[in-house]
Design a protein around this motif. Structure first.
Motif, PDB file in Angstrom:
ATOM      1  N   ASP A  22       0.804  -1.218   0.000  1.00  0.00           N
ATOM      2  CA  ASP A  22       0.000   0.000   0.000  1.00  0.00           C
ATOM      3  C   ASP A  22       0.840   1.273   0.000  1.00  0.00           C
ATOM      4  N   ARG A  23       2.046   1.163   0.507  1.00  0.00           N
ATOM      5  CA  ARG A  23       2.956   2.294   0.599  1.00  0.00           C
ATOM      6  C   ARG A  23       4.329   1.877   0.086  1.00  0.00           C
ATOM      7  N   GLN A  76       2.208   6.393  -2.386  1.00  0.00           N
ATOM      8  CA  GLN A  76       1.015   5.972  -1.662  1.00  0.00           C
ATOM      9  C   GLN A  76      -0.162   5.794  -2.612  1.00  0.00           C
ATOM     10  N   ARG A  77      -1.045   4.864  -2.258  1.00  0.00           N
ATOM     11  CA  ARG A  77      -2.329   4.733  -2.941  1.00  0.00           C
ATOM     12  C   ARG A  77      -3.317   5.626  -2.196  1.00  0.00           C
ATOM     13  N   VAL A  78      -3.594   6.804  -2.739  1.00  0.00           N
ATOM     14  CA  VAL A  78      -4.383   7.817  -2.048  1.00  0.00           C
ATOM     15  C   VAL A  78      -5.274   8.553  -3.040  1.00  0.00           C
ATOM     16  N   LEU A  87       2.616  11.356   7.632  1.00  0.00           N
ATOM     17  CA  LEU A  87       3.419  10.274   7.055  1.00  0.00           C
ATOM     18  C   LEU A  87       3.945   9.339   8.135  1.00  0.00           C
ATOM     19  N   ARG A 143       1.258   7.006   8.991  1.00  0.00           N
ATOM     20  CA  ARG A 143       0.968   6.022   7.935  1.00  0.00           C
ATOM     21  C   ARG A 143       2.076   4.991   7.787  1.00  0.00           C
ATOM     22  N   PHE A 144       3.311   5.366   8.101  1.00  0.00           N
ATOM     23  CA  PHE A 144       4.452   4.448   8.008  1.00  0.00           C
ATOM     24  C   PHE A 144       4.915   4.017   9.405  1.00  0.00           C
ATOM     25  N   LEU A 178       4.217  -0.206  -5.613  1.00  0.00           N
ATOM     26  CA  LEU A 178       3.836  -0.565  -4.246  1.00  0.00           C
ATOM     27  C   LEU A 178       3.985  -2.060  -3.987  1.00  0.00           C
TER      28      LEU A 178
END
Length: 379
Positions: free
Chosen positions: A212-213, A231-233, A255, A258-259, A364
């Motif tokens: 995903d990242r 990122q898939r955003v 970030l 998210r990570f 990704l």
């Protein structure tokens, strides 16, 4: 070129494709004028590093008479590639062999300077933002610029990138958001200020992803590293989070969350950047993208076949430019030249578009790429 009178050729866009086309035309005694919207060659930073491949980009440089100069400027050590998992474990490491020249790296700015300096003085007309291409399909065409000026041309070549104005004279297609976005971060004086990151990245590129990242860090010349946070955003993910693009600390905190499961060493790529982040959503043209032949307008590079950044963009643009310039030199009419060029370019670009369709998702992927054949995120 044997036509009389000599055709008036207008190139739009002073990127690697447009400059390569102008250079090869001039080597064959054919004049072309190149128009670009920027105020001059130093108007902005030209971006990161590019790998020019032996089987396309380097072919164009050879025809341009610049291959030896490219090798003197390029960084063969930049072919080093590392793949890690989110825990920071090294999964794959390609170190180039002595004399390996399949795809050496060169900073985009250095490549542009090399091409610009090879052109006859006055070839590039700066501060010319194209607004429209008018006139009959059989020509002549009128190019209308934002400053109110206009010029006539017998052939208009769109080398003006993803958001090409020339494209609209041939096609209704517009780039679509891929669902994957890059956030670019810069690190400077890395051997002194960021030695741990310099060691992590090495002399080329280092990548990691969890599905995903992803992160892709790439060594540039001058002791710089660029990091691409993938990122898939949604395309408006920054403003949807209540942030602005200038809110570096707010974006950094987002970030880090998210990570949060990634290793501390990789998370430093998110946090230790010098300056702000730059949002770069990834767009691509519909697959396939083709158009009905027009005797007075054609496209090359991203204007013709914008694809996800999987290491082929600049190489295809320069190969397009080379083949178009040679077709013009070898045919008696512009129409015949454009037909011959598109007969080769369109099938090639369609095949590559289909191969890379939804390719942004590959950035990704947790699967190991073959770094010896396909470097990611360099063009």
């Amino acid at each position: 070129m044997n036509t009389t009178p000599t055709p008036r050729i207008a190139l739009i866009g002073a990127g690697p494709g447009g400059l390569t086309c102008a250079r090869i035309l001039q080597r064959h005694g054919i004049a072309a004028t190149l128009y670009d919207h920027e105020s001059g060659p130093d108007a902005r930073n030209q971006g990161g590093t590019l790998d020019l491949h032996e089987d396309n980009g380097q072919i164009a440089l050879r025809e341009a008479g610049l291959l030896d100069d490219f090798f003197r400027l390029s960084r063969p050590e930049g072919q080093e590639m590392r793949q890690m998992d989110p825990a920071g474990t090294l999964l794959f490491h390609h170190t180039p062999e002595e004399g390996e020249r399949f795809k050496p790296e060169i900073d985009r700015g250095a490549l542009r300077d090399l091409l610009l300096q090879s052109l006859e003085p006055g070839t590039v007309r700066w501060s010319h933002t194209l607004r429209s291409v008018e006139g009959p399909a059989t020509g002549p065409r009128q190019l209308h610029f934002a400053d109110g000026t206009a010029v006539e041309a017998d052939l208009v070549i769109g080398a003006d990138g993803a958001w090409s104005k020339v494209r609209s004279a041939l096609s209704d297609a517009v780039p679509q958001y891929s669902g994957v976005s890059f956030l670019e971060a810069w690190l400077h004086d890395v051997e002194n200020k960021h030695p741990e990151i310099a060691g992590l990245v090495g002399q080329g590129g280092a990548a990691a992803a969890d599905g995903d990242r992803g992160l892709f860090a790439q060594r540039n010349s001058g002791d710089h590293i660029r990091v691409y946070i993938i990122q898939r955003v949604a395309i408006d993910w920054i403003t949807a989070a209540g942030l602005t693009h200038q809110d570096t600390e707010g974006i950094r905190a987002l970030l880090l969350d998210r990570f949060r499961d990634w290793s501390p060493s990789l998370r430093r790529l998110l946090t230790d950047n010098d300056g702000r982040y730059v949002d770069r959503p990834i767009h691509a043209l519909p697959v396939p993208h083709a158009w009905e032949h027009n005797p007075t307008v054609t496209l090359l590079g991203d204007a013709a076949h914008l694809m996800p950044p999987l290491g082929v963009g600049v190489n295809l643009a320069m190969l397009d430019a080379c083949e178009l310039a040679l077709a013009i030199a070898r045919h008696n009419t512009v129409d015949d030249a454009v037909l011959a060029y598109e007969k080769t370019m369109l099938p090639r670009s369609t095949q590559m578009q289909q191969l890379l369709d939804n390719g942004a998702e590959e950035l990704l992927s947790t699967e190991l790429p073959d770094f010896a054949q396909d470097a990611t995120a360099t063009a």
